[in-house]
Motif scaffolding. Structure first.
Motif, PDB file in Angstrom:
ATOM      1  N   PRO A  30       0.817  -1.222   0.000  1.00 31.99           N
ATOM      2  CA  PRO A  30       0.000   0.000   0.000  1.00 31.99           C
ATOM      3  C   PRO A  30       0.846   1.266   0.000  1.00 31.99           C
ATOM      4  N   SER A  31       1.912   1.288   0.817  1.00 29.99           N
ATOM      5  CA  SER A  31       2.840   2.414   0.780  1.00 29.99           C
ATOM      6  C   SER A  31       4.198   1.949   1.266  1.00 29.99           C
ATOM      7  N   LEU A  32       5.206   2.689   0.906  1.00 32.63           N
ATOM      8  CA  LEU A  32       6.583   2.362   1.277  1.00 32.63           C
ATOM      9  C   LEU A  32       7.369   3.657   1.367  1.00 32.63           C
ATOM     10  N   VAL A  33       8.194   3.771   2.388  1.00 31.73           N
ATOM     11  CA  VAL A  33       9.067   4.932   2.531  1.00 31.73           C
ATOM     12  C   VAL A  33      10.466   4.431   2.855  1.00 31.73           C
ATOM     13  N   ALA A  34      11.475   5.107   2.332  1.00 36.70           N
ATOM     14  CA  ALA A  34      12.863   4.688   2.523  1.00 36.70           C
ATOM     15  C   ALA A  34      13.749   5.918   2.609  1.00 36.70           C
ATOM     16  N   ALA A  35      14.910   5.740   3.219  1.00 40.99           N
ATOM     17  CA  ALA A  35      15.860   6.848   3.326  1.00 40.99           C
ATOM     18  C   ALA A  35      17.256   6.286   3.520  1.00 40.99           C
ATOM     19  N   VAL A  36      18.257   7.095   3.155  1.00 41.32           N
ATOM     20  CA  VAL A  36      19.663   6.708   3.245  1.00 41.32           C
ATOM     21  C   VAL A  36      20.425   7.808   3.975  1.00 41.32           C
ATOM     22  N   ARG A  37      21.324   7.402   4.859  1.00 45.52           N
ATOM     23  CA  ARG A  37      22.152   8.334   5.624  1.00 45.52           C
ATOM     24  C   ARG A  37      23.617   8.091   5.309  1.00 45.52           C
ATOM     25  N   ARG A  38      24.363   9.188   5.200  1.00 46.13           N
ATOM     26  CA  ARG A  38      25.799   9.098   4.994  1.00 46.13           C
ATOM     27  C   ARG A  38      26.455  10.367   5.523  1.00 46.13           C
ATOM     28  N   GLN A  39      27.644  10.213   6.105  1.00 48.99           N
ATOM     29  CA  GLN A  39      28.399  11.340   6.642  1.00 48.99           C
ATOM     30  C   GLN A  39      27.542  12.214   7.556  1.00 48.99           C
ATOM     31  N   ALA A 197      -0.234  10.507  15.048  1.00 55.20           N
ATOM     32  CA  ALA A 197      -0.386  11.009  13.681  1.00 55.20           C
ATOM     33  C   ALA A 197       0.762  11.962  13.324  1.00 55.20           C
ATOM     34  N   PRO A 198       1.185  11.904  12.052  1.00 54.78           N
ATOM     35  CA  PRO A 198       0.709  11.016  10.990  1.00 54.78           C
ATOM     36  C   PRO A 198       1.337   9.629  11.094  1.00 54.78           C
ATOM     37  N   HIS A 199       0.510   8.604  10.926  1.00 55.37           N
ATOM     38  CA  HIS A 199       1.026   7.248  10.936  1.00 55.37           C
ATOM     39  C   HIS A 199       0.261   6.423   9.895  1.00 55.37           C
ATOM     40  N   ALA A 200       0.924   5.367   9.433  1.00 51.50           N
ATOM     41  CA  ALA A 200       0.318   4.487   8.436  1.00 51.50           C
ATOM     42  C   ALA A 200      -0.581   3.474   9.124  1.00 51.50           C
ATOM     43  N   GLY A 201      -1.587   3.024   8.417  1.00 49.20           N
ATOM     44  CA  GLY A 201      -2.413   1.911   8.872  1.00 49.20           C
ATOM     45  C   GLY A 201      -1.869   0.609   8.313  1.00 49.20           C
ATOM     46  N   GLY A 202      -2.009  -0.473   9.063  1.00 45.10           N
ATOM     47  CA  GLY A 202      -1.496  -1.755   8.613  1.00 45.10           C
ATOM     48  C   GLY A 202      -2.490  -2.496   7.739  1.00 45.10           C
ATOM     49  N   TRP A 203      -1.980  -3.139   6.685  1.00 49.34           N
ATOM     50  CA  TRP A 203      -2.850  -3.832   5.733  1.00 49.34           C
ATOM     51  C   TRP A 203      -2.289  -5.214   5.406  1.00 49.34           C
ATOM     52  N   ALA A 204      -3.202  -6.136   5.139  1.00 52.42           N
ATOM     53  CA  ALA A 204      -2.871  -7.417   4.529  1.00 52.42           C
ATOM     54  C   ALA A 204      -3.344  -7.380   3.087  1.00 52.42           C
ATOM     55  N   VAL A 205      -2.469  -7.754   2.171  1.00 51.90           N
ATOM     56  CA  VAL A 205      -2.811  -7.785   0.750  1.00 51.90           C
ATOM     57  C   VAL A 205      -3.030  -9.237   0.344  1.00 51.90           C
ATOM     58  N   HIS A 206      -4.159  -9.517  -0.282  1.00 49.61           N
ATOM     59  CA  HIS A 206      -4.504 -10.887  -0.676  1.00 49.61           C
ATOM     60  C   HIS A 206      -3.412 -11.438  -1.588  1.00 49.61           C
ATOM     61  N   VAL A 211      -6.573  -6.984  -3.640  1.00 48.99           N
ATOM     62  CA  VAL A 211      -7.510  -6.464  -2.647  1.00 48.99           C
ATOM     63  C   VAL A 211      -6.822  -6.491  -1.289  1.00 48.99           C
ATOM     64  N   MET A 212      -7.324  -5.668  -0.349  1.00 47.58           N
ATOM     65  CA  MET A 212      -6.652  -5.496   0.939  1.00 47.58           C
ATOM     66  C   MET A 212      -7.610  -5.736   2.096  1.00 47.58           C
ATOM     67  N   LEU A 213      -7.027  -6.010   3.259  1.00 45.06           N
ATOM     68  CA  LEU A 213      -7.777  -6.214   4.489  1.00 45.06           C
ATOM     69  C   LEU A 213      -7.036  -5.483   5.605  1.00 45.06           C
ATOM     70  N   PRO A 214      -7.717  -4.639   6.390  1.00 47.21           N
ATOM     71  CA  PRO A 214      -7.013  -3.943   7.476  1.00 47.21           C
ATOM     72  C   PRO A 214      -6.582  -4.917   8.566  1.00 47.21           C
ATOM     73  N   GLU A 215      -5.394  -4.672   9.134  1.00 50.66           N
ATOM     74  CA  GLU A 215      -4.865  -5.481  10.224  1.00 50.66           C
ATOM     75  C   GLU A 215      -5.082  -4.753  11.552  1.00 50.66           C
ATOM     76  N   PRO A 216      -5.338  -5.489  12.620  1.00 53.53           N
ATOM     77  CA  PRO A 216      -5.448  -4.850  13.936  1.00 53.53           C
ATOM     78  C   PRO A 216      -4.081  -4.401  14.426  1.00 53.53           C
ATOM     79  N   ALA A 217      -4.054  -3.349  15.223  1.00 54.89           N
ATOM     80  CA  ALA A 217      -2.809  -2.853  15.833  1.00 54.89           C
ATOM     81  C   ALA A 217      -2.954  -2.995  17.339  1.00 54.89           C
ATOM     82  N   GLU A 218      -2.500  -4.124  17.867  1.00 54.05           N
ATOM     83  CA  GLU A 218      -2.700  -4.437  19.273  1.00 54.05           C
ATOM     84  C   GLU A 218      -1.566  -3.897  20.138  1.00 54.05           C
ATOM     85  N   ASP A 219      -1.911  -3.558  21.387  1.00 53.76           N
ATOM     86  CA  ASP A 219      -0.897  -3.280  22.392  1.00 53.76           C
ATOM     87  C   ASP A 219      -0.398  -4.627  22.890  1.00 53.76           C
ATOM     88  N   LEU A 220       0.902  -4.868  22.816  1.00 54.45           N
ATOM     89  CA  LEU A 220       1.446  -6.192  23.064  1.00 54.45           C
ATOM     90  C   LEU A 220       1.701  -6.488  24.536  1.00 54.45           C
TER      91      LEU A 220
END
Length: 458
Positions: A30-39, A197-206, A211-220
């Motif tokens: 659904p979404s992806l973010v990436a970053a690179v660090r140097r020096q 916020a802002p935060h992403a929601g978790g998804w399962a992709v079939h 198609v997608m299904l929302p995943e629960p975000a439980e306190d562990l």
């Protein structure tokens, strides 16, 4: 010309973007973010999303799963550095009544305590932590699968025990210790146990349909030290800098380096993967990467650092499966390191020189094998074969005048300078091996003596 880390070449930037775009598309994330660090700074960031105009950025929180374990390990190492515990202490000494008190703290940190990989059913990652209110509920009835110390067997309950250990010694919650001892000193204000916020929601992709299904975000609950945290790419790159260099406000450099050392034998046949103390250590092509991966239903995360190349990469996505973020993050490191190799710092002479130390440098012979001793920039000594591959090590000075090996064959071994009655150096004693200035020097205390006839031809 002065090199600036901000000057990643256009071709490098495009290759990085192409890699994450391909990953998001083929992995159907659904979404992806990436970053690179140097020096010491972020040199590139990128994101992709299935919704136009809603791509995440460096401030968007994702759940990072088992990357949380590295934070927990840092908290335990802090306790060791403060003298509040020893890594070889049995757990029972500081956290009695667990039923597995004979395992050591070191074994728990390196997943060699022989504990099970998961807590008893129901699946802890997708159910409320209130279902496991006590440590006994996390460990279950079958607490041991292997003999402690004999093999690496990844254990989420093991890190629950380490979190409980931190709470017991500090007298406050794991989350509060984490906030005050790591997150605030490193200015990781967008990292914490709960999403903000802002935060992403978790998804399962079939797996067989788009198609997608929302995943629960439980306190562990008690399992939080094993995988609870939410974070951002900006914050995780700050953490990467700490893992590469250390930061005395959090953990001294020597302790961070200890985290990176393999702690137990890996799985049979797996020569590319090791586990240190809260850090995964992997071989990717020709380079060694340290860091950790993470997953919880709806989220995948990976942080890899090549200390030698001074490159770190983080990838976060909000899908349960289908995308190998570990490989993507490793590829981002490789792209930068291969396309734009690290520019060495200018050579500079030492500000001052220790004459006695300087006198120890140069060639030394173990029997007839030629070695060389050099002064290290940090004031230590380095021993290496003069040619080819052989035994070598770095050494650090001790108050009694001896030296202790830091790595290689001589790690932990003692190097002593043995002197004549007039103060001149007779030989070096390294774990009973005698190193002399000449091959089998007759003037030195060579074990077994030296033939009086000396060297001769046929």
């Amino acid at each position: 010309m002065t090199y600036s880390a901000e000057q990643l070449l256009p071709g490098t930037r495009r290759a990085l973007l192409h890699r994450i775009a391909t990953a998001q598309s083929e992995g159907r994330a659904p979404s992806l973010v990436a970053a690179v660090r140097r020096q010491g700074q972020t040199v590139w960031s990128g994101a992709r999303s299935c919704v136009d105009g809603h791509a995440p950025d460096g401030d968007t929180q994702f759940r990072i799963g088992s990357l949380t374990k590295t934070f927990t390990a840092v908290l335990v190492l802090r306790l060791r550095d403060e003298g509040l515990l020893d890594l070889e202490d049995p757990l029972e000494k500081h956290l009695p009544g667990t039923g597995v008190g004979d395992v050591t703290i070191h074994q728990l940190l390196g997943h060699s305590a022989g504990l099970g990989a998961e807590s008893p059913a129901p699946w802890w990652e997708r159910t409320p932590g209130t279902l496991r209110p006590e440590l006994a509920d996390v460990l279950g009835e079958q607490t041991r699968l292997h003999s402690p110390g004999h093999r690496h067997h990844y254990s989420n309950p093991g890190y629950t025990l380490l979190g409980a250990l931190v709470e017991k010694v500090r007298g406050t919650s794991w989350a509060e210790v984490l906030r005050s001892e790591i997150l605030e000193p490193l200015a990781m204000y967008r990292t914490g146990p709960q999403p903000q916020a802002p935060h992403a929601g978790g998804w399962a992709v079939h797996p067989w349909a788009d198609v997608m299904l929302p995943e629960p975000a439980e306190d562990l609950g008690l399992m939080a030290p094993a995988g609870q945290l939410w974070s951002t790419t900006d914050d995780l790159l700050r953490f990467a800098a700490f893992l590469a260099e250390g930061d005395d406000r959090v953990l001294r450099t020597s302790s961070v380096e200890q985290m990176r050392e393999p702690s137990a034998p890996g799985e049979p046949g797996d020569w590319q993967f090791n586990y240190g103390l809260g850090l995964q250590v992997v071989r990717s092509g020709n380079r060694t990467l340290i860091g950790h991966t993470g997953s919880l239903p709806g989220f995948l995360a990976a942080l890899w650092i090549s200390v030698e190349d001074d490159v770190a990469a983080v990838v976060l996505t909000n899908t349960t499966a289908g995308l190998m973020v570990s490989g993507v993050a490793a590829d981002l490191v490789d792209i930068v390191a291969e396309a734009e190799p690290r520019i060495p710092e200018p050579w500079r002479p030492l500000p001052e020189v220790d004459a006695e130390l300087l006198a120890l440098t140069g060639p030394w012979y173990w029997g007839t094998r030629a070695n060389v001793v050099r002064m290290a920039p940090d004031g230590g000594l380095e021993l290496a074969p003069l040619q080819g591959v052989g035994r070598g090590a770095r050494f650090i000075a001790q108050p009694d005048g001896s030296w202790t090996g830091l790595d290689g064959y001589y790690a932990g071994e003692t190097l002593r300078v043995v002197r004549n009655s007039d103060g001149s150096v007779n030989h070096l004693d390294l774990g009973s091996f005698v190193f002399t200035r000449e091959p089998y020097d007759p003037a030195a205390a060579v074990p077994g003596g030296v033939d009086e006839g000396g060297w001769r031809g046929l």
